[in-house]
Design a protein around this motif. Structure first.
Motif, PDB file in Angstrom:
ATOM      1  N   ARG A 258       0.857  -1.201   0.000  1.00 56.87           N
ATOM      2  CA  ARG A 258       0.000   0.000   0.000  1.00 56.87           C
ATOM      3  C   ARG A 258       0.888   1.245   0.000  1.00 56.87           C
ATOM      4  N   ARG A 260       2.497   4.855  -0.273  1.00 60.79           N
ATOM      5  CA  ARG A 260       1.930   6.164   0.046  1.00 60.79           C
ATOM      6  C   ARG A 260       2.892   7.277  -0.339  1.00 60.79           C
ATOM      7  N   VAL A 261       2.348   8.374  -0.833  1.00 58.63           N
ATOM      8  CA  VAL A 261       3.146   9.582  -1.037  1.00 58.63           C
ATOM      9  C   VAL A 261       2.739  10.535   0.077  1.00 58.63           C
ATOM     10  N   GLY A 263       1.931  13.608   2.500  1.00 56.37           N
ATOM     11  CA  GLY A 263       1.384  14.937   2.242  1.00 56.37           C
ATOM     12  C   GLY A 263       0.179  14.918   1.318  1.00 56.37           C
ATOM     13  N   PHE A 264      -0.258  13.714   0.917  1.00 58.85           N
ATOM     14  CA  PHE A 264      -1.448  13.606   0.052  1.00 58.85           C
ATOM     15  C   PHE A 264      -2.497  12.730   0.705  1.00 58.85           C
ATOM     16  N   ARG A 267      -8.416  11.394   5.467  1.00 57.84           N
ATOM     17  CA  ARG A 267      -9.618  10.631   5.789  1.00 57.84           C
ATOM     18  C   ARG A 267     -10.889  11.479   5.625  1.00 57.84           C
ATOM     19  N   ASN A 315      -2.631  17.555   1.507  1.00 61.15           N
ATOM     20  CA  ASN A 315      -3.164  17.960   2.815  1.00 61.15           C
ATOM     21  C   ASN A 315      -2.266  19.058   3.394  1.00 61.15           C
TER      22      ASN A 315
HETATM   23  C1  LIG Z   1      -3.987  10.422   5.500  1.00 61.19           C
HETATM   24  C2  LIG Z   1      -4.251   8.972   5.177  1.00 61.19           C
HETATM   25  C3  LIG Z   1      -3.594   8.106   6.255  1.00 61.19           C
HETATM   26  C4  LIG Z   1      -5.751   8.740   5.134  1.00 61.19           C
HETATM   27  O1  LIG Z   1      -5.943   7.403   5.110  1.00 61.19           O
HETATM   28  P1  LIG Z   1      -7.320   6.628   4.836  1.00 61.19           P
HETATM   29  O2  LIG Z   1      -8.479   7.506   4.965  1.00 61.19           O
HETATM   30  O3  LIG Z   1      -7.263   5.418   5.697  1.00 61.19           O
HETATM   31  O4  LIG Z   1      -7.190   6.240   3.327  1.00 61.19           O
HETATM   32  P2  LIG Z   1      -6.401   4.992   2.808  1.00 61.19           P
HETATM   33  O5  LIG Z   1      -4.988   5.053   3.318  1.00 61.19           O
HETATM   34  O6  LIG Z   1      -7.178   3.757   3.125  1.00 61.19           O
HETATM   35  O7  LIG Z   1      -6.390   5.235   1.260  1.00 61.19           O
HETATM   36  C5  LIG Z   1      -7.429   4.803   0.398  1.00 61.19           C
HETATM   37  C6  LIG Z   1      -6.855   4.733  -0.991  1.00 61.19           C
HETATM   38  O8  LIG Z   1      -6.467   6.041  -1.417  1.00 61.19           O
HETATM   39  C7  LIG Z   1      -5.141   6.010  -1.961  1.00 61.19           C
HETATM   40  N1  LIG Z   1      -4.266   6.839  -1.121  1.00 61.19           N
HETATM   41  C8  LIG Z   1      -4.639   7.560  -0.025  1.00 61.19           C
HETATM   42  N2  LIG Z   1      -3.632   8.301   0.395  1.00 61.19           N
HETATM   43  C9  LIG Z   1      -2.585   8.045  -0.416  1.00 61.19           C
HETATM   44  C10 LIG Z   1      -1.291   8.552  -0.486  1.00 61.19           C
HETATM   45  N3  LIG Z   1      -0.857   9.469   0.358  1.00 61.19           N
HETATM   46  N4  LIG Z   1      -0.480   8.077  -1.445  1.00 61.19           N
HETATM   47  C11 LIG Z   1      -0.902   7.151  -2.310  1.00 61.19           C
HETATM   48  N5  LIG Z   1      -2.140   6.648  -2.305  1.00 61.19           N
HETATM   49  C12 LIG Z   1      -2.982   7.098  -1.367  1.00 61.19           C
HETATM   50  C13 LIG Z   1      -4.758   4.597  -2.076  1.00 61.19           C
HETATM   51  O9  LIG Z   1      -5.122   4.169  -3.368  1.00 61.19           O
HETATM   52  C14 LIG Z   1      -5.580   3.910  -1.062  1.00 61.19           C
HETATM   53  O10 LIG Z   1      -5.875   2.606  -1.455  1.00 61.19           O
HETATM   54  P3  LIG Z   1      -4.894   1.370  -1.052  1.00 61.19           P
HETATM   55  O11 LIG Z   1      -4.945   1.237   0.423  1.00 61.19           O
HETATM   56  O12 LIG Z   1      -5.498   0.204  -1.747  1.00 61.19           O
HETATM   57  O13 LIG Z   1      -3.520   1.696  -1.516  1.00 61.19           O
HETATM   58  C15 LIG Z   1      -3.641   8.599   3.788  1.00 61.19           C
HETATM   59  O14 LIG Z   1      -4.203   9.419   2.806  1.00 61.19           O
HETATM   60  C16 LIG Z   1      -2.135   8.696   3.797  1.00 61.19           C
HETATM   61  O15 LIG Z   1      -1.452   7.718   4.154  1.00 61.19           O
HETATM   62  N6  LIG Z   1      -1.567   9.896   3.429  1.00 61.19           N
HETATM   63  C17 LIG Z   1      -0.139  10.077   3.502  1.00 61.19           C
HETATM   64  C18 LIG Z   1       0.272  10.476   4.918  1.00 61.19           C
HETATM   65  C19 LIG Z   1      -0.124  11.893   5.241  1.00 61.19           C
HETATM   66  O16 LIG Z   1       0.082  12.792   4.468  1.00 61.19           O
HETATM   67  N7  LIG Z   1      -0.640  12.073   6.462  1.00 61.19           N
HETATM   68  C20 LIG Z   1      -1.038  13.358   6.950  1.00 61.19           C
HETATM   69  C21 LIG Z   1      -2.535  13.455   7.005  1.00 61.19           C
HETATM   70  S1  LIG Z   1      -3.036  15.101   7.409  1.00 61.19           S
END
Ligand SMILES: CC(C)(COP(=O)(O)OP(=O)(O)OC[C@H]1O[C@@H](n2cnc3c(N)ncnc32)[C@H](O)[C@@H]1OP(=O)(O)O)[C@@H](O)C(=O)NCCC(=O)NCCS
Length: 385
Positions: A258, A260-261, A263-264, A267, A315
């Motif tokens: 899974r 992740r990049v 900053g993108f 929830r 974000n």
């Molecule tokens: C913030 C975050 C944890 C939210 O998580 P969430 O609501 O549980 O959403 P998910 O992680 O289940 O993502 C759902 C889908 O969106 C995509 N996605 C969401 N955030 C992503 C990211 N940062 N990079 C790549 N794909 C992402 C993926 O396709 C994911 O599906 P997958 O699990 O099959 O790979 C998540 O977007 C993330 O990990 N972001 C990066 C860390 C970050 O910037 N955190 C600060 C938040 S303010």
């Protein structure tokens, strides 16, 4: 009766009622106690926003003046806390020694075990006032730099910058920091705030809630993302390499199913984060004033490409990170600076939780083995290696 519906990550689950902030995803507006954060950024200060979050109303002129005096009077850090920090290995991560500093301040606080709203407000104000100096002094201790003092008349944001660098802060850097502190201050039932609420729902104390929250904020899926963003921009190096870097990063593997990049995504926000748009203006202005657009150029490519490839918006952490970098702030302090601000939201939620408390104790679906007979140890035969 047990409801067996389960939502991984508790997505979409209502876990409480709160009057502190509202995330309106339809209008794409975040508000604190009914005030749009855009207005707070345009017209308020971190100190005034802190008053609003802790007391529920915007202050009058006199109330704000008194509150500023109260914060200034509480700025000094007890020597015992600095002594503790002096004895920590210098390679410790700031988020780890911040937990130790807050726990130590809890031990020393005469109101530590008083969980009344009044006492918790006093402790919250003390922590809010002291944390900038804890972080700045602690950082200088870890870097073997001599301590510096700050001009007592300075605002919260300038005070922190001066204590960190020993220099008179640039007014635009102060304004940018003030804005990020306002935007980081509160965000509903995010992971660290929820953790703080769970902690005090056992009738534990405010400092314990804050220590638990700092540990929760540290992770890269939450506050830790702001440090990871800058590491990513540095690794990418130049805008022409950004797309290839993302393609590689998003390649799924057995080790990283899974990817992740940082900053993108978010929830709550699926159509963009209002806070990111506000800070982006500062990031761009900082790049303009430095005449160096390396980081904003990479960020622009990443933003377009992530939207195109994944439908994801940046974000708040995404623009904050290059802004802090261009302000000369050390990367390991980005998440701790988030703490200097979110201490306010955590405290407001701790007070709200305790005002109408019920132990937070959800249930789980059991997926382990069914009941089996207990075999005496002498009769057990290992069937697996
Ligand atoms: C913030 C975050 C944890 C939210 O998580 P969430 O609501 O549980 O959403 P998910 O992680 O289940 O993502 C759902 C889908 O969106 C995509 N996605 C969401 N955030 C992503 C990211 N940062 N990079 C790549 N794909 C992402 C993926 O396709 C994911 O599906 P997958 O699990 O099959 O790979 C998540 O977007 C993330 O990990 N972001 C990066 C860390 C970050 O910037 N955190 C600060 C938040 S303010």
């Amino acid at each position: 009766m047990v409801d067996n519906s389960y939502s991984p990550g508790l997505e979409g689950i209502v876990a409480g009622i709160s009057g502190i902030s509202e995330i309106d995803t339809d209008k794409n507006v975040l508000s604190y106690r009914g005030y749009n954060v855009q207005d707070l950024c345009d017209r308020s200060s971190f100190e005034e926003t802190t008053y609003l979050l802790l007391f529920g109303e915007l202050p009058t002129l006199q109330q704000l003046a008194d509150f500023n005096e109260q914060l200034k009077a509480e700025r000094d850090v007890p020597k015992a806390v600095l002594d503790v920090l002096s004895n920590i290995p210098t390679n410790a991560e700031p988020m780890d020694w911040l937990k130790i500093a807050v726990a130590t301040m809890g031990i020393m606080d005469p109101l530590a075990d008083d969980n009344s709203s009044e006492a918790n407000l006093t402790k919250a104000i003390r922590l809010t006032a002291k944390l900038p100096a804890v972080l700045a002094h602690g950082y200088r201790i870890m870097q073997s730099l001599p301590p510096v003092s700050s001009d007592p008349s300075l605002s919260h944001a300038s005070h922190f910058l001066q204590l960190l660098t020993g220099e008179k802060p640039d007014p635009f850097a102060v304004e940018a920091l003030n804005t990020t502190l306002i935007l980081y201050a509160e965000h509903g039932f995010n992971a660290s705030t929820f953790c703080a609420r769970v902690t005090v729902s056992t009738q534990s104390d405010l400092h314990s809630g804050v220590v638990a929250a700092i540990g929760t904020l540290k992770g890269p899926l939450h506050g830790g993302a702001n440090e990871e963003v800058m590491k990513m921009l540095l690794e990418i190096g130049t805008a022409d390499k950004a797309r290839a870097w993302i393609d590689k990063r998003l390649t799924k593997s057995a080790d990283n199913p899974r990817p992740r990049v940082m900053g993108f995504g978010h929830r709550e926000y699926k159509n963009g984060d209002q806070r990111a748009k506000i800070v982006k203006g500062y990031t761009r202005a900082l790049a303009d004033s430095l005449g160096d657009h390396r980081w904003t150029d990479i960020a622009d490519v990443l933003e377009d490409y992530m939207l195109q490839e994944k439908g994801l918006h940046p974000n708040l952490d995404f623009p904050v990170s290059p802004a802090y970098y261009m302000m000369g702030l050390p990367i390991p302090l980005y998440t701790p600076i988030f703490v200097l601000s979110r201490i306010v939201g955590w405290s407001a939620h701790i007070i709200e939780q305790l005002a109408n408390n019920r132990l937070i104790r959800p249930t789980n679906i059991y997926n382990g083995p069914s009941l089996k007979p207990y075999v005496p140890i002498s009769d057990r035969v290992r069937t697996t290696s």
